[in-house]
Design a protein around this motif. Structure first.
Motif, short mmCIF file in Angstrom:
data_model
loop_
_atom_site.label_atom_id
_atom_site.label_comp_id
_atom_site.label_asym_id
_atom_site.label_seq_id
_atom_site.Cartn_x
_atom_site.Cartn_y
_atom_site.Cartn_z
N MET A 15 0.83 -1.19 0.00
CA MET A 15 0.00 0.00 0.00
C MET A 15 0.88 1.26 0.00
N LEU A 16 1.95 1.27 0.79
CA LEU A 16 2.84 2.43 0.81
C LEU A 16 3.49 2.64 -0.56
N PHE A 17 3.92 1.57 -1.20
CA PHE A 17 4.51 1.68 -2.53
C PHE A 17 3.49 2.20 -3.53
N SER A 18 2.26 1.73 -3.46
CA SER A 18 1.20 2.19 -4.37
C SER A 18 0.93 3.68 -4.18
N VAL A 71 3.87 10.19 -7.37
CA VAL A 71 4.83 10.54 -8.41
C VAL A 71 4.12 10.79 -9.74
N LEU A 72 3.18 9.92 -10.10
CA LEU A 72 2.46 10.09 -11.36
C LEU A 72 1.63 11.37 -11.38
#
Length: 145
Positions: free
Chosen positions: A26-29, A35-36
């Motif tokens: 979840m943190l990576f998502s 960023v996007l």
């Protein structure tokens, strides 16, 4: 404590982690989404890139057409006329007639932008003006001996 079998709740290997593996995902998502979104906002708010669209030879000079107003610096250098534009474009060259005598011009990419150089066998003087015209910017260069 030989081996990994349990003896009175004491053993040499750790117990399996019962915590969920979803938290790092979840943190990576969330980081990827941030960023996007940042890239999209940066693309929308980026200044327009100034581009040289075309060069026209006119009587006693040149017309240079840009998509937006570029920053311009011009000089007379040892009988030549040099204009530096903060813009991008294709390298071009050509000739024009000034009082029946040939004058060569060249547009080339430099480290600071586009450089227009006008050269003749005799000293030249130039006068340039910029104005908005037909949805773009026109830089008009008038030459005289």
């Amino acid at each position: 404590m030989h081996g990994s079998k349990r003896e009175d709740d004491e053993h040499s290997t750790p117990e399996p982690d019962l915590r969920s593996k979803a938290w790092p995902r979840m943190l990576f998502s969330l980081a990827l989404f941030g960023v996007l979104v940042g890239l999209m906002i940066g693309r929308l708010t980026a200044p327009t890139e100034h581009r040289l669209e075309r060069v026209e030879v006119v009587q006693d000079g040149l017309n240079l057409w840009f998509n937006a107003q570029p920053r311009l610096h011009g000089e007379h250098v040892e009988g030549t006329v040099a204009l530096l534009f903060e813009a991008k474009g294709m390298a071009q060259r050509g000739q024009l007639d000034l009082s029946g005598k040939p004058v060569s011009w060249r547009v080339q990419q430099s480290d600071k932008g586009l450089l227009l150089t006008v050269v003749a066998a005799r000293p030249l003087h130039g006068q340039w003006t910029a104005a908005e015209d037909a949805g773009g910017w026109r830089v008009q260069l008038k030459l005289r001996e």
